[in-house]
Scaffold this motif. Structure first.
Motif, short mmCIF file in Angstrom:
data_model
loop_
_atom_site.label_atom_id
_atom_site.label_comp_id
_atom_site.label_asym_id
_atom_site.label_seq_id
_atom_site.Cartn_x
_atom_site.Cartn_y
_atom_site.Cartn_z
N THR A 132 0.71 -1.32 0.10
CA THR A 132 -0.06 0.00 -0.20
C THR A 132 0.81 1.19 0.02
N ALA A 133 0.33 2.17 -0.43
CA ALA A 133 0.92 3.75 -0.48
C ALA A 133 1.11 4.02 1.16
N ASP A 134 0.18 3.70 1.70
CA ASP A 134 0.17 4.10 3.41
C ASP A 134 1.66 3.57 3.93
N HIS A 135 1.90 2.19 3.48
CA HIS A 135 3.01 1.85 4.27
C HIS A 135 4.26 2.57 3.65
N LYS A 136 4.11 2.86 2.21
CA LYS A 136 5.49 3.66 1.78
C LYS A 136 5.43 5.03 2.39
N GLU A 137 4.28 5.71 2.60
CA GLU A 137 4.35 6.77 3.23
C GLU A 137 4.77 6.78 4.69
N GLY A 138 4.51 5.66 5.52
CA GLY A 138 5.03 5.36 7.01
C GLY A 138 6.34 5.33 6.93
N VAL A 139 6.92 4.55 5.92
CA VAL A 139 8.49 4.40 5.93
C VAL A 139 9.08 5.62 5.80
N GLU A 140 8.68 6.51 4.66
CA GLU A 140 9.14 7.81 4.38
C GLU A 140 9.06 8.69 5.50
N ALA A 141 7.98 8.68 6.25
CA ALA A 141 7.81 9.73 7.39
C ALA A 141 8.82 9.02 8.38
N PHE A 142 8.90 7.88 8.56
CA PHE A 142 9.85 7.48 9.51
C PHE A 142 11.15 7.93 9.46
N LYS A 143 11.56 7.96 7.91
CA LYS A 143 13.27 8.25 7.77
C LYS A 143 13.18 9.76 7.85
N ALA A 144 12.30 10.53 7.70
CA ALA A 144 12.40 11.75 7.62
C ALA A 144 12.07 12.49 8.90
N ARG A 167 9.22 12.79 10.57
CA ARG A 167 7.95 13.72 10.70
C ARG A 167 6.86 12.56 10.70
N ALA A 168 5.65 13.21 11.06
CA ALA A 168 4.39 12.53 11.11
C ALA A 168 3.87 12.15 9.68
N PRO A 169 3.39 10.72 9.52
CA PRO A 169 2.93 10.36 8.22
C PRO A 169 1.53 11.04 8.04
N VAL A 170 1.53 11.04 6.46
CA VAL A 170 0.02 11.51 6.19
C VAL A 170 -0.70 10.27 5.43
N PHE A 171 -1.39 9.49 6.15
CA PHE A 171 -2.23 8.39 5.38
C PHE A 171 -3.24 8.66 4.78
N GLN A 172 -3.45 8.10 3.58
CA GLN A 172 -4.71 8.42 2.74
C GLN A 172 -5.67 7.31 2.62
N GLY A 173 -5.47 6.17 3.07
CA GLY A 173 -6.17 4.84 2.90
C GLY A 173 -6.05 4.17 1.48
#
Length: 260
Positions: free
Chosen positions: A239-251, A253-259
């Motif tokens: 999912t895009a949410d998982h990819k966003e979570g990983v990117e947010a973790f690296k950066a 910052r708080a993740p922005v999940f879209q479902g």
């Protein structure tokens, strides 16, 4: 169908559904059941809504079935249909793919107790009270009570609460695992609002899968559970949410999940 017995408010990604028969302690009659089902269905189908808060207006969360209304149901078929419709609300809450938070602001008795148990998270005020009040009027638990309560408090405690119809306070409910958190009465709204907003910012796909798996966990053996976990995790990893979570973790910052 929404009317006066249930209020529906949407703020951002959170929907608040309030039972609105304060003079009757939000007890269930036909109108309230129909309107509550409609409100929950609306919340379920609105993709912008990520979390739902269920509460009651006035001094009560829900005092269960309206005894005066129940007495008027002289036809057993009509009576059974009403009880079944009220029970369908429990299924809708438990099957909803988004978190539902009970904000128990007063008495939660009978079917009102079951409404709270059906929710994913339960916050209650210090003044809240809970009772499986059916035996006091010669009835048995309905709205999923036989399914929900033993799974939360154990078989023997469930029988005690059902046999005696004793009223328990907020701290006892917390110790039994019936509620997640007890807060001061004046802080209840704010506490639930903040928690609902936190869940609404979470990953919807993962939440849906968590809720579904926990609901069936008591029916699965370890082998089946491990298989399901592998399947669901594999889906989540795409999912895009998982990819966003990983990117947010690296950066950091708080993740922005879209479902998605």
């Amino acid at each position: 169908m929404l009317g006066k017995s249930v209020l529906f408010e949407k703020k951002g990604k959170v929907a608040t559904i309030a039972l609105n028969r304060p003079d009757a302690m939000n007890s269930m009659n036909k109108d309230l059941v129909v309107e509550l089902m409609a409100a929950l269905t609306s919340a379920r189908e609105d993709r912008e809504i990520r979390a739902v808060v269920l509460t009651g207006k006035g001094k009560g969360f829900c005092a269960g079935g309206d005894l005066f209304y129940l007495r008027s149901l002289s036809d057993p078929i009509v009576a059974r249909n009403f009880i079944k419709e009220a029970g369908d609300i429990i299924s809708l809450i438990m099957d909803m793919e988004k978190p539902v938070i009970a904000m128990v602001n007063g008495i939660a008795a009978g079917a009102g107790f079951q409404l709270a148990l059906a929710c994913d998270i339960v916050f209650c005020a210090k003044s809240a009270r809970f009772a499986q009040s059916f035996a006091k009027v010669g009835l048995v638990p309905d709205c999923g009570g036989f399914y929900l309560l033993p799974r939360v408090v154990g078989i023997h405690k469930a029988k005690e609460l059902m046999f005696t119809a004793d009223v328990i306070d907020a701290e006892a409910a917390l110790s039994l695992g019936i509620v997640n958190k007890v807060v001061d009465d004046e802080a209840l709204d704010d506490s639930v609002c903040k928690f609902a907003a936190r869940l609404a910012d979470g990953p919807p796909i993962a939440y849906d899968m968590i809720k579904s798996m926990v609901a069936r966990s008591d029916k699965l053996d370890l082998e089946s559970t491990l298989e399901y976990e592998a399947d669901l995790q594999c889906i989540c990893m795409q999912t895009a949410d998982h990819k966003e979570g990983v990117e947010a973790f690296k950066a950091k910052r708080a993740p922005v999940f879209q479902g998605k």
